[in-house]
Design a protein around this motif. Sequence first.
Motif, mmCIF file in Angstrom:
data_model
loop_
_atom_site.group_PDB
_atom_site.id
_atom_site.type_symbol
_atom_site.label_atom_id
_atom_site.label_comp_id
_atom_site.label_asym_id
_atom_site.label_seq_id
_atom_site.Cartn_x
_atom_site.Cartn_y
_atom_site.Cartn_z
ATOM 1 N N ASP A 57 1.305 -1.174 0.092
ATOM 2 C CA ASP A 57 0.026 -0.198 0.208
ATOM 3 C C ASP A 57 1.028 1.223 0.493
ATOM 4 O OD1 ASP A 57 -1.453 2.094 0.570
ATOM 5 O OD2 ASP A 57 -1.909 1.783 2.365
ATOM 6 N N VAL A 58 1.070 1.717 -1.187
ATOM 7 C CA VAL A 58 1.501 3.054 -1.623
ATOM 8 C C VAL A 58 0.668 4.116 -2.267
ATOM 9 C CG1 VAL A 58 4.292 1.918 -1.742
ATOM 10 C CG2 VAL A 58 2.732 2.200 -3.339
ATOM 11 N N GLY A 59 -0.199 4.255 -1.324
ATOM 12 C CA GLY A 59 -1.160 5.123 -1.584
ATOM 13 C C GLY A 59 -0.693 6.633 -1.378
ATOM 14 N N VAL A 60 0.545 6.928 0.349
ATOM 15 C CA VAL A 60 0.849 8.117 -0.311
ATOM 16 C C VAL A 60 1.438 8.207 -1.186
ATOM 17 C CG1 VAL A 60 0.980 7.147 2.447
ATOM 18 C CG2 VAL A 60 2.752 7.104 1.423
ATOM 19 N N VAL A 148 -5.285 9.685 -6.897
ATOM 20 C CA VAL A 148 -4.857 8.220 -7.431
ATOM 21 C C VAL A 148 -3.764 8.112 -6.251
ATOM 22 C CG1 VAL A 148 -3.812 7.528 -9.449
ATOM 23 C CG2 VAL A 148 -5.282 9.229 -10.024
ATOM 24 N N ALA A 149 -4.001 6.629 -6.185
ATOM 25 C CA ALA A 149 -3.687 5.801 -5.318
ATOM 26 C C ALA A 149 -2.529 4.355 -5.583
ATOM 27 C CB ALA A 149 -3.838 5.552 -4.085
ATOM 28 N N PRO A 150 -1.374 4.592 -5.259
ATOM 29 C CA PRO A 150 -0.718 3.728 -6.196
ATOM 30 C C PRO A 150 -0.903 2.234 -5.287
ATOM 31 C CG PRO A 150 0.837 5.668 -6.009
ATOM 32 C CD PRO A 150 -0.622 5.891 -5.742
ATOM 33 N N MET A 151 -0.325 0.922 -5.611
ATOM 34 C CA MET A 151 -0.670 -0.066 -4.847
ATOM 35 C C MET A 151 0.502 -0.696 -6.146
ATOM 36 S SD MET A 151 -2.729 -3.732 -4.288
ATOM 37 C CE MET A 151 -2.873 -3.522 -6.296
ATOM 38 N N ALA A 152 1.988 -1.271 -5.005
ATOM 39 C CA ALA A 152 3.206 -1.669 -5.780
ATOM 40 C C ALA A 152 2.800 -3.288 -5.828
ATOM 41 C CB ALA A 152 4.327 -1.094 -5.413
ATOM 42 N N ILE A 153 3.761 -3.975 -7.226
ATOM 43 C CA ILE A 153 3.776 -5.121 -6.964
ATOM 44 C C ILE A 153 5.559 -5.419 -7.329
ATOM 45 C CG2 ILE A 153 2.689 -7.866 -8.454
ATOM 46 C CD1 ILE A 153 1.035 -6.252 -6.634
ATOM 47 N N ALA A 231 6.143 -3.385 2.333
ATOM 48 C CA ALA A 231 5.879 -2.081 2.531
ATOM 49 C C ALA A 231 7.966 -1.864 1.724
ATOM 50 C CB ALA A 231 6.369 -1.892 3.848
ATOM 51 N N PRO A 232 7.941 -0.261 1.668
ATOM 52 C CA PRO A 232 9.004 -0.106 1.081
ATOM 53 C C PRO A 232 10.341 -0.564 2.000
ATOM 54 C CG PRO A 232 7.366 1.340 0.325
ATOM 55 C CD PRO A 232 6.529 0.176 2.083
#
Length: 367
Positions: A57-60, A148-153, A231-232
């Motif tokens: 969850d990197v919506g930040v 807009v919110a990114p989610m990383a894979i 997470a990062p």
Amino acid sequence: MFSVFPTARLKPSPFYESAVAEGMTAASIYNNMILPTSYGDPEAEYWRIIEGVSQWDVGVERQVQLKGPDAGKLAQILSPRDLSKCKVGQGKYVPLCNHEGTIINDPIVLKLDEDRYWFSIADSDIWFWARAIGAERGLDVEVSDPEVAPMAIQGPKSEDVVASVVGDWVRELKYFWFKETEIEGIPVAVQRSGWSKQGGFEIYLKDPTKGTQLWNIFKEAGKPWGIGPGAPATAERTESGLVSLGGDTDDQTNPFEVRLGSYVNLDVGDDVVGIQALRKIAEDGPKRHQLGLKLEGSNPAPLGFRWEAIHLNGEKVGDMTNCVWSPRMKQNIGYALISVEVQLGQEVQVKRPDGTVNAELCELPFL
Ligand code: THG
């Protein structure tokens, strides 16, 4: 033990409920939002990024949208990197600087249309900055937060997972290029990117009400590859030499000092914010540079929340800006922001809270 309550001032990302459901145990604050940082097993989360596939969850990583006839003009005025050849569908990593040439953010710039850009920002308020500069320069451009919110894979198996959801075309996507599409009717942009060097994608969610649904689509699809939450990761990004703005930089740091000089084009227009200062810094030569540190000792001893002084022959020559235990190198590693007179291979002393520790200076990245 204390609790954090999401509010309008401490906004949850669209994936917040999923992060809680996955067993989030630690979080940080970034762009006035909650950034999940662990799910209780940092070791497993680290190896999942290195060997498998991890869902973040990197919506930040908020988007500053520039839209209008002068959007491209403002994008370039804010960016000391030449964007003139940037194509629609392309992204570029760009250090943003103030008028002194100090780095104030390091977004990925996405060109969505000829008249529409997103700056996918690190942790500082660029909406204020972009609006003020745009208005002062008399530009016809609207600056907004498009929600807009990114989610990383992320991780070596991420391509298989993302291809299984959106199709094999993602395998051809070049680094930082993206495509706007839909996943089961959910509007997204899919980009090859992410804050690790293990490979991966970011799925930019354009409908904030669909976070849980999008999270679960990837959670399901990733099962054959053992996907799990993450997470990062400080250890991975440090081994890989990625810069954390505001962590590795202070309010005097310019891009040349932290290995981002190759993302500055000194021949962009004279109207680009900070370019005069950057030309002067380049001409005079930067005073500090960023090197790796390998610390003596075999117990994990991460950095607290302050930089730690680095000494050479009894004199302060710089600061250790981060420090973390590397599971692959089996030692504490960190970054030095240090006088250019101090060179690779020299042994220095780090003034840690519990005493002085010897360290060796080396080239970045570590791995
Ligand atoms: N994803 C998205 N937005 C972001 C980040 C992200 N915004 C904030 C923050 N992270 C921006 N910082 C970085 C820093 C480095 C990289 C990406 C985002 C990165 N760098 C590679 C490197 O340094 O080797 C490649 C750079 C290049 O070759 O152009 O990937 O993670 N959406």
